[in-house]
Motif scaffolding. Sequence first.
Motif, PDB file in Angstrom:
ATOM      1  N   LEU A 103      42.489  65.533  27.065  1.00 14.27           N
ATOM      2  CA  LEU A 103      43.281  64.470  27.674  1.00 14.27           C
ATOM      3  C   LEU A 103      43.005  64.765  29.166  1.00 14.27           C
ATOM      4  O   LEU A 103      43.076  65.679  29.624  1.00 14.27           O
ATOM      5  CB  LEU A 103      44.709  64.492  27.377  1.00 14.27           C
ATOM      6  CG  LEU A 103      45.064  64.091  25.918  1.00 14.27           C
ATOM      7  CD1 LEU A 103      46.665  64.475  25.844  1.00 14.27           C
ATOM      8  CD2 LEU A 103      45.187  62.704  25.592  1.00 14.27           C
ATOM      9  N   ILE A 104      42.294  63.532  29.563  1.00 14.02           N
ATOM     10  CA  ILE A 104      41.813  63.862  31.016  1.00 14.02           C
ATOM     11  C   ILE A 104      42.264  62.462  31.740  1.00 14.02           C
ATOM     12  O   ILE A 104      42.006  61.122  31.199  1.00 14.02           O
ATOM     13  CB  ILE A 104      40.238  64.034  31.277  1.00 14.02           C
ATOM     14  CG1 ILE A 104      39.934  65.280  30.166  1.00 14.02           C
ATOM     15  CG2 ILE A 104      39.866  63.864  32.703  1.00 14.02           C
ATOM     16  CD1 ILE A 104      38.505  65.307  30.517  1.00 14.02           C
ATOM     17  N   ASN A 105      42.977  62.418  32.998  1.00 11.95           N
ATOM     18  CA  ASN A 105      43.132  61.275  33.817  1.00 11.95           C
ATOM     19  C   ASN A 105      42.039  61.076  34.778  1.00 11.95           C
ATOM     20  O   ASN A 105      41.900  62.014  35.508  1.00 11.95           O
ATOM     21  CB  ASN A 105      44.586  61.346  34.167  1.00 11.95           C
ATOM     22  CG  ASN A 105      44.997  60.101  34.820  1.00 11.95           C
ATOM     23  OD1 ASN A 105      44.500  59.743  36.045  1.00 11.95           O
ATOM     24  ND2 ASN A 105      45.769  59.316  34.328  1.00 11.95           N
ATOM     25  N   VAL A 106      41.500  60.121  34.605  1.00 10.85           N
ATOM     26  CA  VAL A 106      40.215  59.585  35.704  1.00 10.85           C
ATOM     27  C   VAL A 106      40.741  58.300  36.503  1.00 10.85           C
ATOM     28  O   VAL A 106      41.114  57.424  35.955  1.00 10.85           O
ATOM     29  CB  VAL A 106      39.101  59.487  35.310  1.00 10.85           C
ATOM     30  CG1 VAL A 106      37.822  59.266  36.231  1.00 10.85           C
ATOM     31  CG2 VAL A 106      38.530  60.506  34.310  1.00 10.85           C
ATOM     32  N   THR A 113      40.031  67.142  42.033  1.00 10.03           N
ATOM     33  CA  THR A 113      40.756  67.419  40.834  1.00 10.03           C
ATOM     34  C   THR A 113      41.852  68.277  40.791  1.00 10.03           C
ATOM     35  O   THR A 113      42.018  69.357  41.902  1.00 10.03           O
ATOM     36  CB  THR A 113      39.850  67.801  39.567  1.00 10.03           C
ATOM     37  OG1 THR A 113      40.381  68.119  38.535  1.00 10.03           O
ATOM     38  CG2 THR A 113      39.003  68.938  40.051  1.00 10.03           C
ATOM     39  N   ALA A 114      42.838  68.107  39.992  1.00  5.02           N
ATOM     40  CA  ALA A 114      44.098  69.291  39.499  1.00  5.02           C
ATOM     41  C   ALA A 114      44.179  69.319  38.285  1.00  5.02           C
ATOM     42  O   ALA A 114      44.262  68.397  37.581  1.00  5.02           O
ATOM     43  CB  ALA A 114      45.230  68.830  40.579  1.00  5.02           C
ATOM     44  N   CYS A 152      43.681  65.818  36.386  1.00  2.00           N
ATOM     45  CA  CYS A 152      43.680  64.549  37.206  1.00  2.00           C
ATOM     46  C   CYS A 152      42.232  64.561  38.116  1.00  2.00           C
ATOM     47  O   CYS A 152      42.219  65.611  38.666  1.00  2.00           O
ATOM     48  CB  CYS A 152      44.845  64.275  38.045  1.00  2.00           C
ATOM     49  SG  CYS A 152      44.644  63.016  39.259  1.00  2.00           S
ATOM     50  N   ILE A 153      41.428  63.663  37.771  1.00  2.00           N
ATOM     51  CA  ILE A 153      40.160  63.463  38.436  1.00  2.00           C
ATOM     52  C   ILE A 153      40.459  62.351  39.295  1.00  2.00           C
ATOM     53  O   ILE A 153      40.340  61.365  38.554  1.00  2.00           O
ATOM     54  CB  ILE A 153      39.072  63.761  37.390  1.00  2.00           C
ATOM     55  CG1 ILE A 153      39.160  65.032  36.594  1.00  2.00           C
ATOM     56  CG2 ILE A 153      37.850  63.409  38.258  1.00  2.00           C
ATOM     57  CD1 ILE A 153      38.206  64.987  35.624  1.00  2.00           C
ATOM     58  N   VAL A 154      39.957  62.444  40.522  1.00  2.00           N
ATOM     59  CA  VAL A 154      39.719  61.119  41.380  1.00  2.00           C
ATOM     60  C   VAL A 154      38.406  61.116  41.933  1.00  2.00           C
ATOM     61  O   VAL A 154      37.759  62.096  42.437  1.00  2.00           O
ATOM     62  CB  VAL A 154      40.581  61.328  42.642  1.00  2.00           C
ATOM     63  CG1 VAL A 154      40.456  59.931  43.204  1.00  2.00           C
ATOM     64  CG2 VAL A 154      42.005  61.489  42.198  1.00  2.00           C
ATOM     65  N   PHE A 156      51.544  64.843  30.529  1.00  2.00           N
ATOM     66  CA  PHE A 156      50.797  65.982  30.168  1.00  2.00           C
ATOM     67  C   PHE A 156      51.745  67.354  29.908  1.00  2.00           C
ATOM     68  O   PHE A 156      51.374  68.196  29.105  1.00  2.00           O
ATOM     69  CB  PHE A 156      49.906  66.239  31.427  1.00  2.00           C
ATOM     70  CG  PHE A 156      48.609  65.340  31.541  1.00  2.00           C
ATOM     71  CD1 PHE A 156      48.422  64.471  30.700  1.00  2.00           C
ATOM     72  CD2 PHE A 156      47.909  65.726  32.396  1.00  2.00           C
ATOM     73  CE1 PHE A 156      47.294  63.575  30.630  1.00  2.00           C
ATOM     74  CE2 PHE A 156      46.677  64.863  32.483  1.00  2.00           C
ATOM     75  CZ  PHE A 156      46.183  63.997  31.737  1.00  2.00           C
ATOM     76  N   GLN A 157      52.969  67.122  30.283  1.00  2.00           N
ATOM     77  CA  GLN A 157      53.712  68.095  30.137  1.00  2.00           C
ATOM     78  C   GLN A 157      54.115  68.399  28.585  1.00  2.00           C
ATOM     79  O   GLN A 157      54.058  69.718  27.955  1.00  2.00           O
ATOM     80  CB  GLN A 157      55.028  68.178  30.698  1.00  2.00           C
ATOM     81  CG  GLN A 157      54.934  69.124  31.913  1.00  2.00           C
ATOM     82  CD  GLN A 157      56.031  68.814  33.199  1.00  2.00           C
ATOM     83  OE1 GLN A 157      56.975  67.717  32.858  1.00  2.00           O
ATOM     84  NE2 GLN A 157      56.500  69.497  33.995  1.00  2.00           N
TER      85      GLN A 157
END
Length: 492
Positions: A11-14, A59-60, A87-89, A190-191
Amino acid sequence: MGQIAKRNHLLINVNGETIKVSGEEAFLPLAQFLRNTLHKPGTKVVCAEGDCGACTVVTATLRQDGWPPLRAINSCIAPVYLFDLSCIVTVEGMKHAESLSEVQNKMREFHGGQCGFCTPGMVCSMAQLAEDCKESKQEVTEKKARNYLTGNLCRCTGYEPILKAATNLDLNKWESLAARYLTSALTAHFQSELHAGIEITSENKKLYMPTTLPEAFQIKAASKQVRLVAGATDLGVLINKAKTSLQEILVLNKISGVHAVNGSAHGILIGAMASLTDVENFVKSAHPELKRLLHIFASPQIKNQGTLLGNILNGSPIGDSIPALMVLDAEIQLQSVRGARTVKLNDYYKGYKVFDKAEDEIATGIFVPALKGNYLHRYFKVSLRKDLDISAVTCAIVLKLEGTNISEARVAMGGVGPTVTRMPSVEAHLVGKTFNEMTFTTAGSLASGSIKPISDLRASAEYRHLVTENLFKKCFHEMQAELSSPMEVLCP
Ligand SMILES: Cc1cc2nc3c(=O)[nH]c(=O)nc-3n(C[C@H](O)[C@H](O)[C@H](O)COP(=O)(O)OP(=O)(O)OC[C@H]3O[C@@H](n4cnc5c(N)ncnc54)[C@H](O)[C@@H]3O)c2cc1C
Ligand code: FES
Ligand code: FES
């Protein structure tokens, strides 16, 4: 409590959108995934080996203790699977409500781009600068800007306009990326996934991301093919450039405590996944000379992603951290299904890339004992450029003085043989001698006589001999200066 089901996807948030990634796509380099799968071509790929910064994104990754700070990394060498619950920006995510961000506005105002190939990476590194300065309420100085942009090369604009853009940032106008993207909704989502391990199988690859060390030991023991991947700053280059293919991959990222750096009166314990940046920040006041060495190690992007353990376990004869950790008598902690043991770093390297580590063993950390008493430390990295360059020769010297006499000496050198190595004959020469230039000149000659360097792309054997002799003289003068004015030398 019942066993939590494993996920077969990431699961990745972009840029604010959460995406499920499975199968072959989980194994792609992140830059390729962003460009080709997500159609976000702002992220550029130029060198594909972590050198130029064109592919930088911010990212973090959520951990049990919350979000670490957002940091810039090189997406060309980082595989997608390292970004589960991240989280990727990208540069596309910098603008806010259809307006350019403060960083982009200043790049435009000060003409910070021409062909534009480096610009998205510059913007992302500058975004981390703005983020950190705003968070710590510090000014953006030119020195800071240069540090944050060390890993970004520009071949047509020139750096003056880019630095002007950075130093003219108005932090009141910078809208924090953490506030925009690390929302409570994303954190809660995500938690709820944090305690699930991951197993992803593609046509010819398998990924294991267990949540406990015992599981990791079982996985490593079950197959000789299983390879540990930490930050992938060494392995990612091999995959892109040497076409190395990893079939079975084990990542410790999801295991609690592996990112930690803990200090006590006895020393510092560095976890298997502690990044070079985390170590650099931790040793800032406790060990300024180690901080100075890590400051000139690679680039911020590489240090944000790469681990200290990875540097040691990759075992390159020019790995920059190794001589320093050898003279500090550091110990690697190894563990497998058969039990745990520690190996002194001094005994770990048996030959070029031959280690005292069994097939089934995983390194869980490295312990760096505290040196009590009045010790002088100098760690040297000799390379063509100060920044972002691979060393030709490395050297670490630690001395204890009693009056004007040397009562203890520890010396290690790299780049002068198949492994980094301690130099017992040089150490024996130094002990009992007076701390003066003659002692160091003789030690340098002795060291030069006892090494067998090769000539390669970085330096000739002759140069390495000469540098070895000169480093001892340099060491004397720097230590002497430190004795008369400690702070000036320790904190340049
Ligand atoms: C552009 C660039 C600049 C660089 N500059 C420098 C520099 O200035 N100085 C320098 O010394 N290096 C430099 N490097 C090399 C690299 O960044 C470092 O060696 C880094 O510390 C590697 O860490 P990693 O976490 O990325 O390791 P990875 O690439 O993930 O792994 C490295 C090796 O360690 C093994 N490994 C990792 N973790 C474990 C574990 N827990 N147990 C067992 N085995 C494990 C892996 O299997 C692999 O063999 C540079 C690399 C690049 C791409
Ligand atoms: S493309 Fe050059 S660092 Fe990634
Ligand atoms: S603007 Fe062309 S490389 Fe920087």
